[in-house]
Write a protein that holds these residues in place. Structure first.
Motif, short mmCIF file in Angstrom:
data_model
loop_
_atom_site.label_atom_id
_atom_site.label_comp_id
_atom_site.label_asym_id
_atom_site.label_seq_id
_atom_site.Cartn_x
_atom_site.Cartn_y
_atom_site.Cartn_z
N THR A 130 -9.03 -13.29 -15.56
CA THR A 130 -9.99 -13.81 -16.53
C THR A 130 -9.59 -13.35 -17.92
OG1 THR A 130 -11.44 -11.87 -16.42
CG2 THR A 130 -11.81 -13.63 -14.79
N ALA A 131 -10.31 -13.86 -18.91
CA ALA A 131 -10.03 -13.46 -20.29
C ALA A 131 -10.28 -11.97 -20.48
CB ALA A 131 -10.91 -14.27 -21.25
N ASP A 132 -11.21 -11.42 -19.70
CA ASP A 132 -11.55 -10.00 -19.82
C ASP A 132 -10.66 -9.11 -18.95
OD1 ASP A 132 -13.65 -10.61 -21.53
OD2 ASP A 132 -15.04 -10.93 -19.86
N TYR A 133 -9.92 -9.71 -18.06
CA TYR A 133 -9.11 -8.90 -17.14
C TYR A 133 -7.77 -9.56 -16.91
CZ TYR A 133 -8.02 -5.66 -13.40
OH TYR A 133 -7.43 -4.70 -12.64
N GLN A 134 -6.79 -9.15 -17.67
CA GLN A 134 -5.44 -9.66 -17.53
C GLN A 134 -4.55 -8.56 -16.96
OE1 GLN A 134 -4.41 -12.87 -18.21
NE2 GLN A 134 -6.56 -13.35 -18.60
N GLN A 135 -3.68 -8.90 -16.05
CA GLN A 135 -2.84 -7.91 -15.39
C GLN A 135 -1.50 -7.77 -16.09
OE1 GLN A 135 -1.83 -8.85 -11.28
NE2 GLN A 135 -2.13 -6.71 -10.74
N ASP A 136 -1.10 -6.53 -16.33
CA ASP A 136 0.19 -6.24 -16.94
C ASP A 136 1.05 -5.53 -15.91
OD1 ASP A 136 2.34 -5.65 -18.51
OD2 ASP A 136 1.32 -4.15 -19.75
N LEU A 137 1.89 -6.28 -15.22
CA LEU A 137 2.72 -5.69 -14.18
C LEU A 137 3.70 -4.67 -14.74
CD1 LEU A 137 3.51 -8.82 -11.96
CD2 LEU A 137 1.88 -6.98 -11.49
N CYS A 138 4.15 -4.89 -15.95
CA CYS A 138 5.15 -4.00 -16.55
C CYS A 138 4.59 -2.60 -16.83
CB CYS A 138 5.69 -4.60 -17.85
SG CYS A 138 6.64 -6.12 -17.59
N SER A 139 3.28 -2.45 -16.84
CA SER A 139 2.68 -1.14 -17.11
C SER A 139 2.84 -0.18 -15.93
CB SER A 139 1.19 -1.30 -17.43
OG SER A 139 0.47 -1.65 -16.24
N GLY A 140 3.13 -0.73 -14.76
CA GLY A 140 3.25 0.11 -13.57
C GLY A 140 1.92 0.46 -12.93
N ALA A 141 0.81 -0.04 -13.49
CA ALA A 141 -0.51 0.30 -12.97
C ALA A 141 -0.73 -0.20 -11.54
CB ALA A 141 -1.59 -0.26 -13.90
N LEU A 142 -0.03 -1.24 -11.16
CA LEU A 142 -0.16 -1.76 -9.79
C LEU A 142 0.26 -0.70 -8.77
CD1 LEU A 142 -0.59 -4.25 -7.88
CD2 LEU A 142 1.84 -4.69 -8.15
N PHE A 143 1.24 0.13 -9.11
CA PHE A 143 1.81 1.08 -8.16
C PHE A 143 1.17 2.46 -8.21
CE2 PHE A 143 5.17 -1.61 -10.14
CZ PHE A 143 5.34 -2.50 -9.09
N LYS A 144 0.56 2.83 -9.33
CA LYS A 144 0.09 4.20 -9.51
C LYS A 144 -0.97 4.65 -8.50
CE LYS A 144 1.26 4.30 -14.42
NZ LYS A 144 0.75 4.33 -15.82
N PRO A 145 -1.93 3.80 -8.08
CA PRO A 145 -2.93 4.29 -7.13
C PRO A 145 -2.40 4.47 -5.70
CG PRO A 145 -3.73 2.39 -8.37
CD PRO A 145 -2.25 2.46 -8.57
N LEU A 146 -1.21 3.99 -5.42
CA LEU A 146 -0.67 4.04 -4.07
C LEU A 146 -0.09 5.42 -3.77
CD1 LEU A 146 1.24 0.63 -4.17
CD2 LEU A 146 -1.05 1.05 -3.27
N CYS A 147 -0.20 5.84 -2.52
CA CYS A 147 0.41 7.11 -2.14
C CYS A 147 1.85 6.88 -1.71
CB CYS A 147 -0.38 7.77 -1.01
SG CYS A 147 -0.32 6.92 0.59
N THR A 148 2.67 7.91 -1.86
CA THR A 148 4.04 7.81 -1.41
C THR A 148 4.07 7.86 0.12
OG1 THR A 148 4.38 10.20 -1.48
CG2 THR A 148 4.91 8.95 -3.48
N ASP A 149 5.14 7.37 0.69
CA ASP A 149 5.24 7.34 2.15
C ASP A 149 5.20 8.74 2.75
OD1 ASP A 149 5.39 4.60 2.05
OD2 ASP A 149 7.57 4.52 2.11
N SER A 150 5.68 9.72 2.01
CA SER A 150 5.67 11.09 2.52
C SER A 150 4.28 11.70 2.51
CB SER A 150 6.61 11.97 1.68
OG SER A 150 6.18 12.01 0.32
N GLU A 151 3.33 11.07 1.79
CA GLU A 151 1.97 11.59 1.69
C GLU A 151 0.97 10.83 2.56
OE1 GLU A 151 1.51 13.13 -2.84
OE2 GLU A 151 1.64 10.96 -2.58
N ARG A 152 1.42 9.91 3.36
CA ARG A 152 0.51 9.06 4.11
C ARG A 152 -0.53 9.84 4.91
NH1 ARG A 152 2.25 3.55 5.60
NH2 ARG A 152 1.40 3.92 7.67
N SER A 153 -0.12 10.87 5.61
CA SER A 153 -1.05 11.61 6.46
C SER A 153 -2.14 12.29 5.65
CB SER A 153 -0.29 12.65 7.29
OG SER A 153 0.37 13.58 6.45
N ARG A 154 -1.83 12.67 4.42
CA ARG A 154 -2.83 13.33 3.56
C ARG A 154 -3.97 12.39 3.20
NH1 ARG A 154 -0.44 15.21 -1.69
NH2 ARG A 154 -2.62 15.79 -2.00
#
Length: 241
Positions: free
Chosen positions: A143-167
């Motif tokens: 929407t006009a109020d919510y545009q996604q910027d893939l280049c910012s890296g924000a898509l990946f930041k909330p994800l855990c690394t594979d080595s941290e899955r159990s945590r």
């Protein structure tokens, strides 16, 4: 005092200068949603109970081969990212969607090839994408109020690394192996004849039939997952800012 001190111009010899630079993925691997849940199947009954027809069928052991590829990437020792695309579609290409990254392989959805390509290109330059495996799909329309910027890296930041899955309450990756509990000819015909599958195919959803118990579109796999730790501030369907 320095006994060797002598008045005069200051000089300092420098052999080299190093600056810290976060690692970037050297390998971004495209896989598909469903490979992990397929790898957990032990019996024909397990396969029959899976909600995804592609997992029920697993033609030619395709999902096992894809999972083998993922495993090779994760154990390569090279900084990597594994992107598991949900159902690839060629519809609504003129619309902008907020893309979602989920983990645990318990979701379904749609995404275009161009959108997958854009995320792969963004991952190449994102330190936050290193060492992570995730499912990718469309969320809400932008929407006009919510545009996604893939280049910012924000898509990946909330994800855990594979080595941290159990945590974060995610199951360990299952060991790769040959297909198990594969359907016989009769069961294959039964899957393809399912009215829900036919209707899904006509809609262009690739025959996807979602089970009632499956995680909703805005959920990651576990309560303790980073994407769900601050729900009041950033709902899961907005972690892809």
């Amino acid at each position: 005092p320095n006994p060797s001190y002598k008045e005069g111009p200051f000089a300092l010899e420098v052999a080299s200068v190093y600056a810290y630079k976060a690692a970037l993925p050297l390998l971004v691997h495209m896989s598909s949603a469903g490979v992990e849940r397929n790898a957990r199947i032990e019996t024909a009954e397990d396969r029959k109970n899976c909600s995804m027809p592609i997992v029920q069928l697993n033609p030619g052991g395709t999902l096992n081969w894809k999972y083998d590829g993922e495993t090779a990437v994760r154990t390569s020792g090279v900084p990597y990212t594994v992107v598991r695309a949900c159902g690839l579609v060629s519809e609504d290409l003129d619309k902008a969607f907020v893309l979602q990254a989920c983990q645990g392989d318990n979701v379904s959805g749609k995404i275009s090839r161009a959108e997958v390509g854009a995320v792969i290109a963004a991952a190449v330059g994102a330190p936050a994408a290193v060492g992570k495996t995730f499912e990718l799909r469309r969320g809400d329309l932008a929407t006009a109020d919510y545009q996604q910027d893939l280049c910012s890296g924000a898509l990946f930041k909330p994800l855990c690394t594979d080595s941290e899955r159990s945590r974060f309450g995610l199951q360990p990756f299952p060991a790769p192996g040959p297909p198990k509990g594969m359907p016989d000819e009769g069961r294959t015909k039964e899957i393809l004849a399912d009215p829900r599958v036919k209707a899904s195919q006509e809609r262009g959803d690739g025959g996807r039939v979602r089970a009632e118990e499956e995680a909703p579109a805005d959920a990651s796999a576990a309560e303790g997952h980073p994407a769900n730790l601050a729900v009041d501030e950033a709902p899961a369907n907005k972690v892809t800012a």
